[in-house]
Write a protein that holds these residues in place. Sequence first.
Motif, PDB file in Angstrom:
ATOM      1  N   VAL A 155       0.871  -1.178   0.000  1.00 53.94           N
ATOM      2  CA  VAL A 155       0.000   0.000   0.000  1.00 53.94           C
ATOM      3  C   VAL A 155       0.911   1.232   0.000  1.00 53.94           C
ATOM      4  N   THR A 210     -12.809   6.488  -0.611  1.00 49.02           N
ATOM      5  CA  THR A 210     -11.417   6.246  -0.236  1.00 49.02           C
ATOM      6  C   THR A 210     -10.787   5.305  -1.256  1.00 49.02           C
ATOM      7  N   LEU A 265      -7.020   3.309  -2.575  1.00 48.52           N
ATOM      8  CA  LEU A 265      -5.682   2.841  -2.240  1.00 48.52           C
ATOM      9  C   LEU A 265      -4.875   2.758  -3.519  1.00 48.52           C
ATOM     10  N   ILE A 274      -2.942   6.190   0.432  1.00 47.75           N
ATOM     11  CA  ILE A 274      -4.381   6.132   0.648  1.00 47.75           C
ATOM     12  C   ILE A 274      -4.861   7.577   0.528  1.00 47.75           C
TER      13      ILE A 274
END
Length: 95
Positions: A29, A39, A41, A32
């Motif tokens: 990841v 939202t 990623l 974000i």
Amino acid sequence: MDLESMGIDVGEYITLTDEESGEDLEFLVMYIFEIEDRTYLCLVPADQEDEEEYEVQFMRFDGTETLHQIESDEEWQQVEATFETLMDEIEKEED
């Protein structure tokens, strides 16, 4: 449900299953970020994270335990443009 309670945070690795092959793939990841009330990623395949160039994947988080692929061109363009703006801001801060 939020990303933290799922153990998902920037710098963490997550495993996603490829729907076509059934193969488990590991991703880092990288970022974000939010667009309006959604939202997203930014993920980089774990085997590419040390490469100079790498393929990024964007996934949408909707508050459930599932991450969703971006399927509409319009949403993809919005996410990509926002991501590029974020990268430009980060580069300016580093200079």
